[in-house]
Write a protein that holds these residues in place. Structure first.
Motif, PDB file in Angstrom:
ATOM      1  N   VAL A  12       0.851  -1.118   0.105  1.00 49.60           N
ATOM      2  CA  VAL A  12      -0.067  -0.029  -0.044  1.00 49.60           C
ATOM      3  C   VAL A  12       0.859   1.301   0.077  1.00 49.60           C
TER       4      VAL A  12
ATOM      5  N   LEU B 141       1.424   4.308  -2.806  1.00 48.26           N
ATOM      6  CA  LEU B 141       1.248   5.596  -2.773  1.00 48.26           C
ATOM      7  C   LEU B 141       2.252   6.553  -2.901  1.00 48.26           C
TER       8      LEU B 141
ATOM      9  N   THR C  57       2.887   9.219  -6.077  1.00 48.86           N
ATOM     10  CA  THR C  57       2.907  10.532  -5.532  1.00 48.86           C
ATOM     11  C   THR C  57       4.506  11.334  -5.558  1.00 48.86           C
TER      12      THR C  57
ATOM     13  N   LEU D 207      -0.915   3.436  -7.075  1.00 49.69           N
ATOM     14  CA  LEU D 207      -1.627   3.920  -6.049  1.00 49.69           C
ATOM     15  C   LEU D 207      -2.972   2.824  -5.997  1.00 49.69           C
ATOM     16  N   GLU D 208      -3.773   2.743  -7.136  1.00 50.20           N
ATOM     17  CA  GLU D 208      -4.504   1.742  -7.069  1.00 50.20           C
ATOM     18  C   GLU D 208      -4.536   0.465  -6.641  1.00 50.20           C
ATOM     19  N   THR D 209      -3.029  -0.172  -7.243  1.00 53.15           N
ATOM     20  CA  THR D 209      -2.859  -1.208  -6.772  1.00 53.15           C
ATOM     21  C   THR D 209      -2.343  -1.476  -5.192  1.00 53.15           C
ATOM     22  N   GLY D 210      -1.817  -0.607  -4.989  1.00 57.72           N
ATOM     23  CA  GLY D 210      -1.601  -0.556  -3.354  1.00 57.72           C
ATOM     24  C   GLY D 210      -2.893  -0.477  -2.829  1.00 57.72           C
ATOM     25  N   LEU D 211      -3.640   0.310  -2.959  1.00 53.66           N
ATOM     26  CA  LEU D 211      -4.980   0.370  -1.932  1.00 53.66           C
ATOM     27  C   LEU D 211      -5.596  -0.833  -2.019  1.00 53.66           C
ATOM     28  N   SER D 212      -5.497  -1.583  -3.267  1.00 58.68           N
ATOM     29  CA  SER D 212      -6.395  -2.896  -3.377  1.00 58.68           C
ATOM     30  C   SER D 212      -5.738  -4.075  -2.382  1.00 58.68           C
ATOM     31  N   GLN D 213      -4.565  -3.715  -1.892  1.00 55.83           N
ATOM     32  CA  GLN D 213      -4.067  -4.642  -0.964  1.00 55.83           C
ATOM     33  C   GLN D 213      -4.798  -4.695   0.431  1.00 55.83           C
ATOM     34  N   LEU D 214      -5.513  -3.543   0.813  1.00 53.79           N
ATOM     35  CA  LEU D 214      -6.063  -3.458   1.980  1.00 53.79           C
ATOM     36  C   LEU D 214      -7.009  -4.449   2.604  1.00 53.79           C
TER      37      LEU D 214
END
Length: 489
Positions: A151, A155, A159, A299-306
């Motif tokens: 995640v 991000l 960024t 970012l989308e890939t990282g957030l999808s690991q939540l």
């Protein structure tokens, strides 16, 4: 160490484990950006992960031994300091060689941190419910570190660019270092004062593993019959055989045979090696599949690991409660079964799928299963080990997981590359999906086989407990003539 210090000390030790595990996964989402920024080749991209994992895994046993000899807190602080400096160096790297060198030095630091921190935790919490809860926290933090790395990596990469992931790792490790200085006392010594280090064994094992990983990784580009691959694998066989011979003759071996006979050390570590292979493989292939095939950004890939992170933490917290209610080995077998089911489910991914349709269900199942399994395997692998060998046993369980991760990733990336190259699909995304799908299916099959072995593990544990009880009664009868004697047959 006073009782009231246990909570803060556990927090500091868990923070050390968090940054080490995060260092394994934080680069995964950033790999495409790292490749573009440093000019790494396709096979070189996996070495950003493997350079860390190889140094980490190859030196973990030495790290545990040094922690027992020189003091666990001292070794923990030294490892955290090295991890901080090498993380900064990785963020400043502009060439492949400098980045891979810094990643290897991160692995060296992690090899000191992981066994020393776990040995200190076992020193704080003796066997019983307290240790089970502490290992639950340990497992939750380990799972959170792996998922948080993905995640945070996504991000930061999107960024501020990929160097920022290493700068943040350095800052987090520095905080863990300060917390350890303030909250963790040295405690009693490891009990090996005056011992020796097995530097010859360490050198042969490290070089042997390096040759093995290089050969397995190079096979995806050069083929299994190429001279570099054959020479590397032959050198690995010679060096690792030499290591086994050295260990049988060294007065203070890196891996003492006595350790392998204590408790369930050997079978638990074999299962942990398989667990490490599939865990790192999943964290490698999932982000790459999402970005290269599904077109997701970092970012989308990282957030999808939540969801994976949340369920992994939940599984780690639930593990001690489930073990008390239904038994540790039933819990372990069920968690490995769930992990296998989730991985086989991932084997149904498609090139035109999406996160909700293809990935959400499997990662929830995988997160729960892996969180429970990690806690149970860690507890089983160190149960019954003599206190003087706690650091060494901690190093071994971490080493087998990391070495399993490194060897497994090399094999899985080679397998995926070969399947992709041989795919009948003309479309690149379809061919890549064939490779990733095969990797997930193989992971699921391997975990299913380990789940089938758990009943044998339980049977061995019951036999050892019965033998220990018989020995204790015999000792009491020998030293206390007034003790009740067993009835004559």
């Amino acid at each position: 160490m006073k009782t009231q210090s246990y909570g803060p000390a556990l927090t500091a030790l868990a923070a050390s484990q968090f940054v080490v595990i995060m260092g394994t996964s934080i680069v995964n989402v950033a790999l495409p950006a790292v490749q573009e920024g440093t000019g790494l080749s396709e096979s070189g991209m996996s070495w950003v992960v493997n350079a860390y994992g190889l140094a980490f895994g190859a030196l973990l046993l030495l790290g545990g031994r040094v922690a027992d000899l020189l003091g666990r807190r001292r070794v923990l602080l030294g490892g955290l300091a090295l991890f901080t400096v090498s993380s900064l160096a990785a963020g400043l790297a502009t060439e492949p060689w400098s980045l891979l060198t810094a990643r290897a030095l991160q692995g060296v630091g992690a090899a000191a941190v992981a066994p020393a921190s776990l040995a200190l935790l076992l020193q704080l919490f003796p066997p019983g419910p307290g240790r089970g809860k502490a290992l639950g926290v340990w497992g939750a933090v380990s799972g959170a570190g792996g998922a948080a790395g993905v995640v945070i990596g996504g991000l930061l990469t999107e960024t501020w660019g990929w160097p920022s992931i290493f700068h943040v790792s350095a800052a987090g490790t520095l905080l863990a270092l300060v917390a350890t200085v303030l909250l963790v006392n040295a405690g009693p010594s490891g009990g090996h004062a005056g011992g020796r280090l097995d530097l010859t064994g360490t050198l042969t094992m490290s070089l042997g593993l390096a040759a093995l990983i290089y050969g397995l990784t190079a096979a995806s580009d050069s083929g299994w019959s190429s001279r570099p691959v054959l020479v590397s694998l032959a050198a690995a066989a010679v060096l690792l055989t030499s290591f086994a011979v050295i260990e049988t003759h060294h007065p203070a071996p890196l891996l003492p045979p006595r350790l392998l006979t204590q408790g369930l050390v050997t079978p638990a570590n074999l299962i942990m090696a398989v667990f490490g292979a599939i865990w790192l493989g999943m964290f490698f292939f999932l982000p790459v599949y999402q970005q290269r095939v599904l077109g997701a950004g970092p970012l989308e890939t990282g957030l999808s690991q939540l969801p994976l992170a949340a369920t992994n933490i939940a599984g780690s917290v639930l593990a001690p409660r489930l073990a008390r209610r239904i038994g540790p080995y039933v819990t372990l077998g069920a968690s490995l079964g769930a992990l296998a089911a989730g991985l086989l489910w991932l084997g149904r991914i498609s090139a035109d799928g999406g996160f909700v349709g293809n990935l959400l269900g499997p990662v929830i199942v995988i997160g729960l299963g892996s969180g429970i399994a990690f806690v149970q395997l860690t507890g089983v692998a160190v149960t019954g080990v003599r206190p003087a060998d706690a650091g060494l046993a901690s190093g071994l369980v971490n080493a087998t997981r990391q070495l399993g991760s490194t060897v497994g990733l090399a094999l899985l990336t080679t397998l995926a590359a070969l399947v992709t190259a041989a795919s009948s699909h003309g479309d690149r995304a379809e061919a890549l999906t064939d490779g990733y799908r095969t990797a997930f299916l193989v992971c699921g099959a391997l975990v299913a086989l380990t789940a089938l072995a758990v009943p044998l593990l339980a049977r061995r544990a019951r036999r050892q407990a019965a033998e220990a009880t018989t020995a204790d009664r015999a000792e009491v009868a020998r030293t206390d003539p007034k003790a009740p004697q067993p009835a004559a047959r």
